[in-house]
Design an enzyme around this catalytic site. Structure first.
Site, PDB file in Angstrom:
ATOM      1  N   PRO A  15      46.818  25.854  22.518  1.00  0.00           N
ATOM      2  CA  PRO A  15      46.528  27.148  21.718  1.00  0.00           C
ATOM      3  C   PRO A  15      47.473  27.592  20.714  1.00  0.00           C
ATOM      4  O   PRO A  15      48.253  28.634  20.945  1.00  0.00           O
ATOM      5  CB  PRO A  15      46.394  28.264  23.064  1.00  0.00           C
ATOM      6  CG  PRO A  15      47.271  27.675  23.893  1.00  0.00           C
ATOM      7  CD  PRO A  15      47.345  26.185  23.801  1.00  0.00           C
ATOM      8  N   CYS A  16      47.466  26.940  19.662  1.00  0.00           N
ATOM      9  CA  CYS A  16      48.429  27.647  18.396  1.00  0.00           C
ATOM     10  C   CYS A  16      48.149  28.756  18.186  1.00  0.00           C
ATOM     11  O   CYS A  16      48.685  29.620  17.430  1.00  0.00           O
ATOM     12  CB  CYS A  16      48.506  26.374  17.400  1.00  0.00           C
ATOM     13  SG  CYS A  16      46.899  25.840  16.852  1.00  0.00           S
TER      14      CYS A  16
END
EC number: 2.1.1.63
Length: 349
Positions: free
Chosen positions: A316-317
């Site tokens: 989850p950047c």
């Protein structure tokens, strides 16, 4: 792509009635001809089941449709100048081309002027257009699961056919070796756009929005580095990815249990593992990640590693923000980043 049945019926009715009020509101892709049109196009109307509806021209291009020559859907609401039409024709003749300044000169065009006019007419840059058309053809070939192309990739051969060239040049051509690795491609629809998923039988290699800038380069590097060919199909892994993404968007899943293949440097892998540990509904800054990794001065390096993440959403950047709380640096686009963060806030409790 428009998935609402109500909207699809509304748009199909507008297509049948050639309703000009809908021009620019949606674009109709015609499966039987491979073209996309304005609602008001005077061409013979297809059956409902042969229509796919898109909100933007770029979506239609990425799906492999080409602009209709009758209604010229990309010209709305203006006519296409001769130099812009020349560029469109050239892209159709050579879809695999990566454009350089010299290519404009060879056509007798001023690069800056032609690019400016192109954007004024199409509301997208010429680079966006050419890339979307290249990728659309490549995606179309992957979806067809062409046995001919599959065989060509096994022996590292490039056909002179325009379609085959578009595929092999965009996706990279493996060397002539016997130890060729196979990656399986599939497409996953989400509320914020279609995603390309690449897996083998053991792990997920890539999950990206199909319109992400630099996607073709990412695919090329994977193919060259691991001497891989890409075929279309289903694996246990990509089916699991599709199921878990569906659950995530419904607010039914907070963590993913997908085996991941991290293609990067030791530092990049450290960053990605740190990203994967950020809890659902939480955000951290680039500096916080740098501090967690033991060097607060590596903020820029963290940012570069964050941008190099090939496993969108699952790693989850999108949960990384600027120190002042602003949303920055998401390759899938800030609108998608905001959507994902809002979604997680909605379902965090």
């Amino acid at each position: 792509m428009i998935t609402s049945k109500v909207k699809q019926q509304e748009f199909y009715q507008a297509l049948l009635e050639k309703d000009r009020a809908y021009d620019g509101i949606f674009f109709a892709g015609i499966k039987t001809t491979g073209i996309f049109c304005h609602p008001s196009c005077r061409a013979r109307k297809p059956k409902f089941e042969n229509c796919v509806f898109y909100q933007t021209a770029e979506e239609a291009l990425l799906a492999g449709f080409r602009p209709c020559k009758i209604c010229q859907p990309l010209s709305f609401p203006q006519m296409i100048p001769a130099e812009v039409q020349k560029l469109v024709d050239e892209v159709e003749a050579h879809p695999e081309k990566r454009w350089k300044e010299s290519d404009f000169s060879a056509l007798g065009l001023n690069s800056a002027a032609a690019r400016r006019k192109f954007k004024e007419i199409y509301q997208m840059t010429f680079v966006q257009y050419a890339r979307a058309r290249r990728m659309g053809l490549a995606f179309k070939e992957i979806s067809r699961g062409s046995k001919v192309i599959d065989q060509q990739l096994q022996v590292g051969y490039e056909s002179s056919s325009g379609f085959n060239d578009a595929f092999t040049k965009i996706m990279g051509n493996p060397a002539k070796k016997t130890d060729i690795q196979t990656l399986t491609a599939s497409f996953i629809s989400t509320p914020i756009g279609r995603m390309l998923c690449l897996t083998d039988d053991e792990a997920l290699y890539l999950l990206e929005f199909e319109d992400r800038r630099g996607l073709e380069r990412e695919i090329e590097r994977l193919r060259e580095k691991y001497n891989s060919r890409i075929i279309y199909g289903q694996t246990a892994i990509n089916q699991k990815v599709a199921e878990q993404l569906s659950e995530y968007f419904k607010g039914e899943r907070r963590e993913f249990s997908i085996p991941l293949f991290y293609d990067g440097s030791p530092f990049q892998k450290q960053v990605w593992e740190t990203l994967a540990a950020i809890p659902f509904g939480k955000t951290v800054s680039y500096q916080e990640i740098a501090i967690r990794l033991g060097d607060r001065n590596k903020v820029r390096a963290v940012g570069r590693a964050n941008g190099a993440n090939k496993l969108a959403i699952i790693v989850p950047c999108h949960r990384v923000i600027a120190q002042n709380g602003n949303l920055t640096g998401y390759a899938g686009g800030l609108e998608r980043k905001k959507y994902l963060l809002d979604l997680e806030q909605k379902y965090r409790n």
